[in-house]
Scaffold this motif. Structure first.
Motif, short mmCIF file in Angstrom:
data_model
loop_
_atom_site.label_atom_id
_atom_site.label_comp_id
_atom_site.label_asym_id
_atom_site.label_seq_id
_atom_site.Cartn_x
_atom_site.Cartn_y
_atom_site.Cartn_z
N LEU A 3 1.21 -3.11 -1.37
CA LEU A 3 0.44 -1.93 -1.01
C LEU A 3 0.14 -2.01 0.48
O LEU A 3 -0.22 -3.08 0.99
CB LEU A 3 -0.87 -1.90 -1.81
CG LEU A 3 -1.52 -0.52 -2.05
CD1 LEU A 3 -0.59 0.34 -2.90
CD2 LEU A 3 -2.85 -0.69 -2.76
N LYS A 4 0.31 -0.90 1.18
CA LYS A 4 0.07 -0.89 2.61
C LYS A 4 -1.36 -0.43 2.91
O LYS A 4 -1.90 0.44 2.22
CB LYS A 4 1.07 0.03 3.31
CG LYS A 4 2.50 -0.47 3.26
CD LYS A 4 3.44 0.46 4.00
CE LYS A 4 4.87 -0.05 3.96
NZ LYS A 4 5.80 0.85 4.67
N GLN A 24 -7.20 9.10 1.36
CA GLN A 24 -7.32 7.66 1.56
C GLN A 24 -8.58 7.12 0.88
O GLN A 24 -9.53 7.87 0.62
CB GLN A 24 -7.34 7.32 3.05
CG GLN A 24 -6.06 7.69 3.79
CD GLN A 24 -6.15 7.39 5.27
OE1 GLN A 24 -7.10 7.83 5.95
NE2 GLN A 24 -5.21 6.62 5.79
N ASP A 42 -3.78 4.26 0.66
CA ASP A 42 -3.41 5.57 0.14
C ASP A 42 -3.86 5.70 -1.31
O ASP A 42 -3.59 4.83 -2.14
CB ASP A 42 -1.90 5.75 0.24
CG ASP A 42 -1.45 7.13 -0.18
OD1 ASP A 42 -1.51 8.05 0.63
OD2 ASP A 42 -1.06 7.29 -1.36
N ARG A 44 -2.90 7.79 -3.76
CA ARG A 44 -1.84 7.93 -4.75
C ARG A 44 -1.18 6.59 -5.04
O ARG A 44 -0.85 6.28 -6.20
CB ARG A 44 -0.80 8.94 -4.27
CG ARG A 44 -1.29 10.39 -4.31
CD ARG A 44 -0.22 11.34 -3.80
NE ARG A 44 0.12 11.08 -2.41
CZ ARG A 44 1.03 11.76 -1.72
NH1 ARG A 44 1.72 12.73 -2.30
NH2 ARG A 44 1.27 11.47 -0.45
N GLU A 45 -0.99 5.76 -4.02
CA GLU A 45 -0.38 4.45 -4.22
C GLU A 45 -1.29 3.55 -5.05
O GLU A 45 -0.82 2.81 -5.91
CB GLU A 45 -0.07 3.80 -2.87
CG GLU A 45 1.04 4.49 -2.09
CD GLU A 45 1.34 3.79 -0.78
OE1 GLU A 45 0.67 2.78 -0.48
OE2 GLU A 45 2.24 4.25 -0.05
N ALA A 48 -1.29 4.70 -8.72
CA ALA A 48 -0.02 4.28 -9.34
C ALA A 48 -0.05 2.80 -9.68
O ALA A 48 0.45 2.38 -10.73
CB ALA A 48 1.14 4.60 -8.41
N LEU A 49 -0.64 1.99 -8.80
CA LEU A 49 -0.74 0.55 -9.06
C LEU A 49 -1.64 0.28 -10.27
O LEU A 49 -1.32 -0.57 -11.10
CB LEU A 49 -1.29 -0.15 -7.82
CG LEU A 49 -1.44 -1.66 -7.89
CD1 LEU A 49 -1.02 -2.31 -6.58
CD2 LEU A 49 -2.88 -2.07 -8.23
#
Length: 204
Positions: A3-4, A24, A42, A44-45, A48-49
């Motif tokens: 994850l960034k 964010q 983010d 959405r990321e 999803a995780l």
């Protein structure tokens, strides 16, 4: 899974609201010495995780030119809407053992035709290395009857995971359905009381 994240330059409630409007989530990353870094990830990321790895997810976080293995220590979510306010992450090492709460999931509840299946404990406490943390423990209730119980000892636990709760604690019970008590008998219903009629008038 990676994850960034980016460094968060502004803090405070107003900047946090602005970040959430832009998709964010404010993050506090706690290091091994207790220091914390303020980051943004983010939304959405992260969602999803969560769907893929669960709330005890362990993953690599890329930020400020480096990569750190982390796990989700906590996150704050709105009760009535799809909004994550903030996330707390903790820096860990691959061989570090963690104490985490793992949720219990019941299987085949619909096969219990008589009786009410009740999940007494929603989670159990375990100790495990990061890469071995289970997303959940599945417990099959097929064949249970009224009066049946299951305990923590009935959970199928991988060899590299240690249960910390008492193995004799009950996690599932099957109880009889509650019967509705009748408020009056058929005889009482057939002979209603005459309001205003005295005993003497009845004898006459």
């Amino acid at each position: 899974m990676n994850l960034k994240a980016v460094l968060r330059n502004e803090t405070g409630s107003s900047s946090a609201k602005k970040a959430r409007r832009e998709g964010q989530i404010p993050v506090s990353l706690y290091g091994k010495e207790g220091e914390a870094s303020s980051l943004l990830i983010d939304k959405r990321e992260f969602v999803a995780l969560l769907k893929k790895e669960g709330t005890n997810a362990v993953f690599d976080l890329d930020y400020d030119g480096k990569t750190q293995k982390v796990w989700i220590k906590d996150f704050q979510k709105a009760a009535l809407k799809d909004e994550i306010y903030s996330v707390d992450l903790e820096a860990i090492s691959a061989d570090q053992k963690l104490e985490v709460e793992v949720p219990i999931v019941l299987l085949n509840v619909e096969t219990v035709k008589v009786g009410i299946v009740e999940l007494v404990m929603n989670t159990v406490l375990v100790e495990s290395k990061p890469d071995a943390i289970p997303q959940s423990f599945e417990v099959d209730v097929t064949g249970l009857e009224i009066g049946s119980t299951l305990t923590i000892a009935d959970i199928d636990v991988p060899a590299d995971v240690e249960l910390l709760d008492d193995s004799e604690q009950t996690i599932v019970t099957v109880s009889a359905p509650q019967e509705v008590e009748e408020t009056e008998t058929e005889e009482e219903a057939a002979e209603p009381e005459v309001i205003g009629e005295t005993e003497e008038e009845t004898e006459e």
